[in-house]
Design a protein around this motif. Structure first.
Motif, mmCIF file in Angstrom:
data_model
loop_
_atom_site.group_PDB
_atom_site.id
_atom_site.type_symbol
_atom_site.label_atom_id
_atom_site.label_comp_id
_atom_site.label_asym_id
_atom_site.label_seq_id
_atom_site.Cartn_x
_atom_site.Cartn_y
_atom_site.Cartn_z
ATOM 1 N N VAL B 298 0.864 -1.172 0.000
ATOM 2 C CA VAL B 298 0.000 0.000 0.000
ATOM 3 C C VAL B 298 0.902 1.224 0.000
ATOM 4 N N ALA B 299 0.644 2.141 -0.909
ATOM 5 C CA ALA B 299 1.446 3.362 -0.934
ATOM 6 C C ALA B 299 0.537 4.540 -0.652
ATOM 7 N N ALA B 300 0.909 5.319 0.352
ATOM 8 C CA ALA B 300 0.131 6.509 0.681
ATOM 9 C C ALA B 300 0.843 7.724 0.097
ATOM 10 N N ILE B 301 0.118 8.487 -0.709
ATOM 11 C CA ILE B 301 0.724 9.673 -1.314
ATOM 12 C C ILE B 301 0.250 10.894 -0.559
ATOM 13 N N ARG B 302 1.176 11.717 -0.188
ATOM 14 C CA ARG B 302 0.803 12.938 0.504
ATOM 15 C C ARG B 302 1.424 14.086 -0.238
ATOM 16 N N ARG B 303 0.721 15.198 -0.212
ATOM 17 C CA ARG B 303 1.188 16.323 -0.968
ATOM 18 C C ARG B 303 1.928 17.302 -0.083
ATOM 19 N N ALA B 308 4.705 15.633 -4.507
ATOM 20 C CA ALA B 308 4.051 14.492 -3.879
ATOM 21 C C ALA B 308 5.100 13.603 -3.212
ATOM 22 N N VAL B 309 4.802 13.151 -2.008
ATOM 23 C CA VAL B 309 5.698 12.255 -1.292
ATOM 24 C C VAL B 309 4.969 10.952 -1.048
ATOM 25 N N ALA B 310 5.621 9.837 -1.397
ATOM 26 C CA ALA B 310 4.965 8.549 -1.239
ATOM 27 C C ALA B 310 5.546 7.817 -0.052
ATOM 28 N N HIS B 311 4.701 7.053 0.595
ATOM 29 C CA HIS B 311 5.104 6.312 1.781
ATOM 30 C C HIS B 311 4.596 4.901 1.566
ATOM 31 N N THR B 312 5.504 3.950 1.361
ATOM 32 C CA THR B 312 5.087 2.610 0.968
ATOM 33 C C THR B 312 5.081 1.668 2.164
ATOM 34 N N ILE B 313 4.030 0.883 2.266
ATOM 35 C CA ILE B 313 3.909 -0.086 3.343
ATOM 36 C C ILE B 313 3.726 -1.448 2.677
ATOM 37 N N THR B 314 4.583 -2.404 3.022
ATOM 38 C CA THR B 314 4.419 -3.731 2.450
ATOM 39 C C THR B 314 3.437 -4.506 3.311
ATOM 40 N N MET B 315 2.485 -5.157 2.669
ATOM 41 C CA MET B 315 1.424 -5.823 3.414
ATOM 42 C C MET B 315 1.725 -7.315 3.530
ATOM 43 N N GLN B 316 1.221 -7.905 4.608
ATOM 44 C CA GLN B 316 1.327 -9.350 4.774
ATOM 45 C C GLN B 316 0.030 -9.992 4.336
ATOM 46 N N ARG B 317 0.115 -11.278 4.076
ATOM 47 C CA ARG B 317 -1.094 -11.958 3.670
ATOM 48 C C ARG B 317 -2.045 -12.158 4.851
ATOM 49 N N ALA B 318 -1.454 -12.270 6.062
ATOM 50 C CA ALA B 318 -2.266 -12.501 7.256
ATOM 51 C C ALA B 318 -3.318 -11.406 7.392
ATOM 52 N N PRO B 319 -4.524 -11.769 7.857
ATOM 53 C CA PRO B 319 -5.594 -10.787 7.954
ATOM 54 C C PRO B 319 -5.327 -9.691 8.974
ATOM 55 N N ALA B 320 -4.409 -9.957 9.948
ATOM 56 C CA ALA B 320 -4.123 -8.927 10.945
ATOM 57 C C ALA B 320 -3.454 -7.737 10.262
ATOM 58 N N PRO B 321 -3.780 -6.537 10.719
ATOM 59 C CA PRO B 321 -3.179 -5.363 10.067
ATOM 60 C C PRO B 321 -1.732 -5.204 10.452
ATOM 61 N N ALA B 322 -0.892 -6.156 10.091
ATOM 62 C CA ALA B 322 0.521 -6.128 10.472
ATOM 63 C C ALA B 322 1.323 -5.365 9.430
ATOM 64 N N ALA B 323 1.060 -4.099 9.352
ATOM 65 C CA ALA B 323 1.778 -3.302 8.374
ATOM 66 C C ALA B 323 3.121 -2.896 8.939
ATOM 67 N N ARG B 324 4.134 -2.951 8.128
ATOM 68 C CA ARG B 324 5.428 -2.453 8.606
ATOM 69 C C ARG B 324 6.217 -1.881 7.432
ATOM 70 N N GLU B 325 7.237 -1.167 7.820
ATOM 71 C CA GLU B 325 8.055 -0.516 6.801
ATOM 72 C C GLU B 325 8.858 -1.537 6.008
ATOM 73 N N PRO B 326 9.038 -1.348 4.734
ATOM 74 C CA PRO B 326 9.937 -2.232 4.006
ATOM 75 C C PRO B 326 11.364 -1.926 4.438
ATOM 76 N N THR B 327 12.165 -2.973 4.638
ATOM 77 C CA THR B 327 13.537 -2.726 5.065
ATOM 78 C C THR B 327 14.476 -2.972 3.898
#
Lengths: 172, 343
Positions: B298-303, B308-327
């Motif tokens: 998921v990439a959030a774009i903010r102005r 525009a600045v993008a902030h990317t979050i890599t998602m897991q398949r698990a249903p829990a909202p375990a979002a974390r930064e890509p390393t």
């Protein structure tokens, strides 16, 4: 001798004027019919084809005979040249320019100008209603033109010849 | 160049007023808001100003230029190509897309049929949104969306507030991916991919008579002015895309089509209106899609004022909202990705 040649010329000119008048009486209903066909084509383009107006005009022109084709072409051309102008103005210009080349009268012209002020600026149903109304009005004009033709076509032919003859007699 | 094209659509009197704007403002115009008998307003670089007849910008509307009825009527005729009747679908949706991809929003009195809007009549308000192609706008975003296992993109959701540049970004993504320009040194040998775009509002590719007016890459197919869900299915069946791009998802049928595409092994890149991930989760359709793990990133774009600045979050398949930064890039490769097909 010269007198006779002059008299013949006057007779010839008078006859020609009569024939021209008769020709106008015969051409008017025919042209109204052609105009109605052109508008019918336009209606089809608008209601079934959703064709943009400039293109719809060109297509209707392609399907009609002169002088109607020229008028429709002119209106479409004017839209292309000056897209900033409202359609009403382009249409009025085309109608006014081409009217002298037709045998039609002011009634038909007013119908067309009224139609031009609404074409392209409302939804489809509205456009169809306006086009149908114009067609209906043209139909009644055509009927009147046919009556005129029956009444005056032959008369103007003979009137031309006879008035020329009168002038010749008076001059003799 | 984009600006000149949009200015030529305007009636003479408005063109003259806008031509007097300072050059810098003219180049950066984002919106031109024209309301009949009310002050002319422009937006550029995130600020709104009223425009006086001599082209000066004012924050108060009192001395602003007010377009009259004739000007608005001319504008309407011009943008509809003198054929309002051919614009029924557009009027139902409330906007018209013109050549160049500019979208013109319309307001007026609506005509109802069986309780739903059938058309807009007496149109008196226009909002011209200037479309622009910013090459390089996806530079920071694209590396975060790469699927290192399959040498393609992760199925991604791009979120942002209105006017944050989502459409510009996905157009750029389509172009880069189609050319095989992945904007990452380690991915420079990856081939270009077949891209399918469902362009419901003709904003991504700005097609005119079926031909895109933006450069969207050599391997890109566009289904123009097509409802998203149907268009996605049509492209899946007929064009064998490897990447599907859609703008502004949000309806149930969109979600079904995205699921279908995901199961066919196609990476879907979709955008949605939302400020951030939490906001996106507030929308039921997006929430189910996110919880099902359909999206790999998921990439959030903010102005920001600098762009525009993008902030990317890599998602897991698990249903829990375990979002974390890509390393590191290597870690992303081992990430499980929601997809029906094993590679």
């Amino acid at each position: 001798m010269i007198k006779i040649i002059g008299a013949l010329l006057v007779l010839f000119a008078g006859t020609m004027i009569g024939f021209y008048q008769a020709g106008q009486f015969a051409a008017r209903p025919r042209q109204i019919r052609q105009l109605a066909h052109g508008l019918q084509r336009l209606e089809t383009e608008i209601s079934y084809g959703f064709t943009p107006l400039p293109e719809a005009l060109v297509r209707s022109a392609g399907a009609s005979a002169e002088p109607i084709a020229g008028l429709l072409h002119r209106a479409a051309g004017q839209l292309g040249e000056r897209p900033d102008d409202p359609f009403r103005e382009s249409w009025e210009l085309a109608v006014t320019e081409h009217w002298p080349y037709t045998a039609m009268r002011d009634n038909e012209r007013n119908i067309l100008i009224r139609l031009g002020s609404v074409l392209g600026i409302s939804d489809r149903e509205d456009q169809i209603k306006h086009l149908r109304l114009a067609l209906l009005q043209l139909k009644s004009e055509e009927d009147a033109a046919r009556e005129d033709q029956a009444k005056y076509e032959k008369m103007s032919k003979s009137l031309g010849l006879l008035s020329a003859a009168l002038i010749v007699i008076l001059m003799m | 160049m984009m600006m000149t094209r949009i200015i030529h659509l305007l009636p003479q009197e408005l063109q003259q007023v806008l031509a007097r704007l300072p050059e810098q403002v003219r180049q950066g115009l984002e919106e031109i808001r024209i309301r009949e008998a009310r002050p002319l307003e422009v937006s550029f670089g995130g600020v709104f100003r009223f425009v006086a007849p001599d082209g000066t910008l004012e924050s108060l509307p009192d001395s602003a230029y007010k377009p009259d009825h004739a000007a608005c009527r001319k504008l309407l005729e011009r943008i509809t190509n003198h054929s309002l009747y051919a614009m029924e679908e557009e009027l139902k949706r409330g906007y018209i897309t013109v050549a160049g991809g500019h979208r013109i929003g319309l307001t007026g009195r609506t005509v109802l049929e069986n309780g739903s809007v059938k058309a807009i009549r007496d149109i008196g308000g226009f909002n011209i949104r200037v479309a622009r192609e910013i090459q390089g706008s996806a530079n920071t975003l694209l590396p975060g969306l790469l699927d290192w296992q399959r040498l393609t993109l992760l199925p991604s959701l791009i979120i942002g507030a209105p006017q944050s540049g989502k459409t510009t970004v996905i157009r750029e993504i389509a172009r880069c991916v189609s050319y095989g320009d992945w904007r990452h040194p380690a991915a420079s040998s990856w081939p270009g991919r077949k891209v399918g775009i469902v362009d419901e509002r003709s904003e991504i590719a700005a097609s005119v008579r079926g031909i895109p007016s933006f450069d969207i890459g050599p391997r890109t197919d566009v289904m123009d002015a097509c409802p998203k869900a149907e268009g996605m299915m049509m492209l899946l069946r007929s064009m064998s895309p490897e990447i599907l791009i859609v703008d502004e998802i949000g309806r149930q049928e969109d979600a079904d089509a995205i699921r279908e595409a995901a199961h066919a092994g196609v990476a879907v890149i979709a955008t949605a209106h939302a400020y951030d991930l939490a906001d996106a989760r507030g929308r039921p359709v997006l929430r189910t899609l996110l919880d099902e793990g359909v999206f790999g990133a998921v990439a959030a774009i903010r102005r920001t004022p600098s762009g525009a600045v993008a902030h990317t979050i890599t998602m897991q398949r698990a249903p829990a909202p375990a979002a974390r930064e890509p390393t590191a890039a290597g870690q992303q490769a081992s990430m499980p990705i929601a997809r029906g097909q094993p590679q």
